[in-house]
Design a protein around this motif. Structure first.
Motif, PDB file in Angstrom:
ATOM      1  N   ALA A 154       9.293   6.414 -14.745  1.00  0.00           N
ATOM      2  CA  ALA A 154      10.045   6.727 -15.970  1.00  0.00           C
ATOM      3  C   ALA A 154      10.151   5.501 -16.874  1.00  0.00           C
ATOM      4  CB  ALA A 154      11.432   7.258 -15.613  1.00  0.00           C
ATOM      5  N   LEU A 155      10.439   4.344 -16.281  1.00  0.00           N
ATOM      6  CA  LEU A 155      10.600   3.135 -17.079  1.00  0.00           C
ATOM      7  C   LEU A 155       9.284   2.693 -17.694  1.00  0.00           C
ATOM      8  CD1 LEU A 155      13.114   1.100 -14.918  1.00  0.00           C
ATOM      9  CD2 LEU A 155      13.455   1.844 -17.274  1.00  0.00           C
ATOM     10  N   ARG A 156       8.185   2.828 -16.963  1.00  0.00           N
ATOM     11  CA  ARG A 156       6.885   2.480 -17.535  1.00  0.00           C
ATOM     12  C   ARG A 156       6.595   3.336 -18.761  1.00  0.00           C
ATOM     13  NH1 ARG A 156       3.529  -0.729 -14.384  1.00  0.00           N
ATOM     14  NH2 ARG A 156       4.275  -1.092 -12.251  1.00  0.00           N
ATOM     15  N   HIS A 157       6.911   4.616 -18.666  1.00  0.00           N
ATOM     16  CA  HIS A 157       6.671   5.515 -19.794  1.00  0.00           C
ATOM     17  C   HIS A 157       7.549   5.125 -20.978  1.00  0.00           C
ATOM     18  CE1 HIS A 157       5.317   9.415 -21.473  1.00  0.00           C
ATOM     19  NE2 HIS A 157       6.479   9.369 -22.087  1.00  0.00           N
ATOM     20  N   TRP A 158       8.806   4.788 -20.709  1.00  0.00           N
ATOM     21  CA  TRP A 158       9.757   4.440 -21.771  1.00  0.00           C
ATOM     22  C   TRP A 158       9.405   3.104 -22.416  1.00  0.00           C
ATOM     23  CZ3 TRP A 158      14.318   0.999 -21.709  1.00  0.00           C
ATOM     24  CH2 TRP A 158      15.203   1.242 -22.773  1.00  0.00           C
ATOM     25  N   LEU A 159       8.975   2.142 -21.588  1.00  0.00           N
ATOM     26  CA  LEU A 159       8.682   0.803 -22.094  1.00  0.00           C
ATOM     27  C   LEU A 159       7.304   0.697 -22.730  1.00  0.00           C
ATOM     28  CD1 LEU A 159      10.089  -1.360 -19.157  1.00  0.00           C
ATOM     29  CD2 LEU A 159      11.006  -1.257 -21.485  1.00  0.00           C
ATOM     30  N   ASN A 160       6.402   1.620 -22.403  1.00  0.00           N
ATOM     31  CA  ASN A 160       5.013   1.490 -22.833  1.00  0.00           C
ATOM     32  C   ASN A 160       4.844   1.295 -24.341  1.00  0.00           C
ATOM     33  OD1 ASN A 160       2.147   1.505 -22.212  1.00  0.00           O
ATOM     34  ND2 ASN A 160       2.088   3.514 -23.183  1.00  0.00           N
TER      35      ASN A 160
ATOM     36  N   LEU B 196       3.283  -3.967 -20.416  1.00  0.00           N
ATOM     37  CA  LEU B 196       3.972  -3.724 -19.159  1.00  0.00           C
ATOM     38  C   LEU B 196       3.668  -4.818 -18.139  1.00  0.00           C
ATOM     39  CD1 LEU B 196       3.409   0.124 -18.850  1.00  0.00           C
ATOM     40  CD2 LEU B 196       5.472  -1.066 -19.589  1.00  0.00           C
ATOM     41  N   PRO B 197       4.635  -5.119 -17.282  1.00  0.00           N
ATOM     42  CA  PRO B 197       4.414  -6.135 -16.253  1.00  0.00           C
ATOM     43  C   PRO B 197       3.560  -5.592 -15.122  1.00  0.00           C
ATOM     44  CG  PRO B 197       6.574  -5.161 -15.989  1.00  0.00           C
ATOM     45  CD  PRO B 197       5.995  -4.551 -17.243  1.00  0.00           C
ATOM     46  N   ASP B 198       2.965  -6.497 -14.343  1.00  0.00           N
ATOM     47  CA  ASP B 198       2.224  -6.038 -13.176  1.00  0.00           C
ATOM     48  C   ASP B 198       3.198  -5.723 -12.041  1.00  0.00           C
ATOM     49  OD1 ASP B 198       2.938  -8.478 -11.963  1.00  0.00           O
ATOM     50  OD2 ASP B 198       1.120  -9.444 -12.667  1.00  0.00           O
ATOM     51  N   SER B 199       2.664  -5.188 -10.966  1.00  0.00           N
ATOM     52  CA  SER B 199       3.520  -4.695  -9.875  1.00  0.00           C
ATOM     53  C   SER B 199       4.392  -5.794  -9.298  1.00  0.00           C
ATOM     54  CB  SER B 199       2.650  -4.081  -8.778  1.00  0.00           C
ATOM     55  OG  SER B 199       1.884  -3.013  -9.289  1.00  0.00           O
ATOM     56  N   ASP B 200       3.882  -7.023  -9.240  1.00  0.00           N
ATOM     57  CA  ASP B 200       4.641  -8.109  -8.627  1.00  0.00           C
ATOM     58  C   ASP B 200       5.941  -8.411  -9.364  1.00  0.00           C
ATOM     59  OD1 ASP B 200       2.636  -8.339  -6.767  1.00  0.00           O
ATOM     60  OD2 ASP B 200       1.623 -10.003  -7.784  1.00  0.00           O
ATOM     61  N   HIS B 201       6.009  -8.074 -10.635  1.00  0.00           N
ATOM     62  CA  HIS B 201       7.189  -8.411 -11.436  1.00  0.00           C
ATOM     63  C   HIS B 201       8.227  -7.296 -11.482  1.00  0.00           C
ATOM     64  CE1 HIS B 201       4.388 -11.527 -12.840  1.00  0.00           C
ATOM     65  NE2 HIS B 201       5.457 -12.212 -13.137  1.00  0.00           N
TER      66      HIS B 201
END
Length: 439
Positions: free
Chosen positions: A270-276, A281-286
């Motif tokens: 959900a956050l990736r969609h909202w922030l896109n 977007l940050p990578d998985s490690d972040h």
């Protein structure tokens, strides 16, 4: 040549047949030359939107200086207007990416409302993109590779040849005796995509002849999967998209409680969609920073720094602050003859409702320890009032305070403090709007 290439192209462009204009990204290479010739030929028998071409001059190699004249000659022969755009490619770790970013910025400037920018990427490009992103550890969105369509400025970017192979385009070009530019940099295997094209894909195709088609098909499957993830994200965001207590604060925000109820994977989706649309977007490690922000104590007011801004948590709400948020001046502003409204540098406007108080007035910003007279409550500490109303911490330094001499006379009514003015007037603050750069 596949005899269905013109028909496939028309079918793929059907949704945009009524667009105000079609622009063709014309590098002069094989792909864009075939696309331009196809469209110019179809325009003789079909009713198409007005066609034009744009050539991007990156200025990265001496050979490129001759390309605009070649492109002009091709366009003149086909009767298609050409625009040549010179761009500046910023130096950085990836020259490929910097050139691409400069190119697409130029495309966005050309593409008007509802108009379409057409590019010539094909199935082989799609397979190479999938491999490239797979090796970078991309997620589903990245592995969906290049979409057939995406928004561009107020119009659209469309890749109508993604289902055609490089071999089909070469056959078409040979049949119609087309000439095109051979970019020397395309043979330079120091560039990652060229390495894949010349050194990796041929080895794969030697063992698996359908490798390119299979990789492109995988990208299509992943694109479908990303579509389902987007639908799920919209459902989850709908529950979190609750109005804030400060509707005048024009910043993207979400209620945290509905997000807490989701699994970690759904929260991230959900956050990736909202922030896109807001930031890279940050990578998985972040993503561990999201969990730290989410699980912090209620009064901690944590923040998560991202590429193009910051995510702040205030109580049970998260707020997006773009990088431009800090671009305001907290210097005092004299208001000797109160005019309506008063422009605050980078911080919106102030205006009086009713008759302004007499005497020289000054707008200042918080330094700490401010005291204000509250009718019916006596002298109150401003910090405590701000805590009571729950004004987000990132807003407190931007809150304009009205002083008469050294006396704090008023704070804006919009802040939600419940503090009335000591007269028959009110101080209203109109912060920067989204259109002024705060989202």
């Amino acid at each position: 040549m596949s005899p269905t290439l013109p028909a496939k192209l028309l079918q793929n462009l059907a949704p945009w047949r009524n667009a105000p204009a079609w622009h063709i990204a014309f590098s002069g290479g094989l792909d864009s030359t075939v696309l331009l010739h196809l469209l110019a030929s179809l325009a003789n028998t079909e009713t198409l939107p007005p066609l034009s071409a744009i050539h991007i001059h990156h200025g990265l190699q001496a050979a490129a200086d001759a390309w605009p004249s070649h492109c002009q000659a091709v366009c003149d022969e086909l009767g298609v207007p050409l625009r040549v755009a010179h761009v500046h490619v910023q130096s950085g770790a990836s020259l490929e990416r910097a050139a691409r970013d400069a190119r697409y910025r130029a495309f966005a400037e050309v593409t008007g409302a509802g108009q379409v920018m057409l590019t010539g990427q094909h199935r082989d490009d799609q397979a190479e993109t999938l491999l490239f992103r797979l090796l970078r550890g991309a997620g589903v969105r990245g592995l969906a590779a290049m979409p057939v369509h995406r928004p561009l400025a107020d119009g659209h970017l469309v890749r109508p040849l993604l289902d055609a192979s490089r071999a089909e385009l070469e056959a078409y070009a040979q049949q119609h005796q087309l000439t095109w530019i051979q970019d020397p940099s395309n043979a330079d295997s120091r560039f990652s995509r060229n390495y894949l094209r010349h050194r990796v894909v041929p080895v794969l195709a030697e063992r698996w002849p359908q490798a390119v088609a299979s990789l492109a098909r995988t990208a299509e499957h992943l694109s479908e999967a990303q579509g389902l993830l987007d639908e799920l994200a919209l459902m989850d965001l709908r529950a979190a998209d609750q109005p804030s207590a400060f509707p005048w604060l024009c910043l993207p925000s979400l209620a945290l409680a509905p997000l807490r109820e989701l699994s970690d994977a759904r929260q991230s989706n959900a956050l990736r969609h909202w922030l896109n649309p807001l930031t890279r977007l940050p990578d998985s490690d972040h993503w561990a920073s999201w969990y730290s922000l989410r699980d912090a104590k209620a009064d901690a007011q944590p923040q998560w720094g991202l590429a193009d801004g910051q995510l702040h948590r205030c109580g049970e709400r998260i707020w997006w602050l773009p990088s431009t948020w800090s671009e305001f001046s907290d210097a005092s502003v004299s208001w000797s003859q109160p005019q309506n409204p008063l422009e605050l540098p980078g911080n919106g406007q102030l205006r009086f409702v009713g008759k302004a108080p007499a005497g020289p007035l000054v707008i200042r910003y918080r330094q700490g320890g401010e005291i204000i007279d509250v009718p019916g409550r006596g002298r109150r500490d401003l910090k405590r009032l701000l805590n009571e109303c729950g004004l987000p911490g990132f807003m407190r330094g931007r809150l304009p305070l009205l002083y008469q001499g050294e006396q704090l006379l008023a704070v804006p009514s919009l802040a939600g403090l419940g503090v009335t003015s000591p007269g028959d007037w009110q101080l209203h603050w109109m912060p920067q709007t989204c259109d002024q750069g705060l989202s």
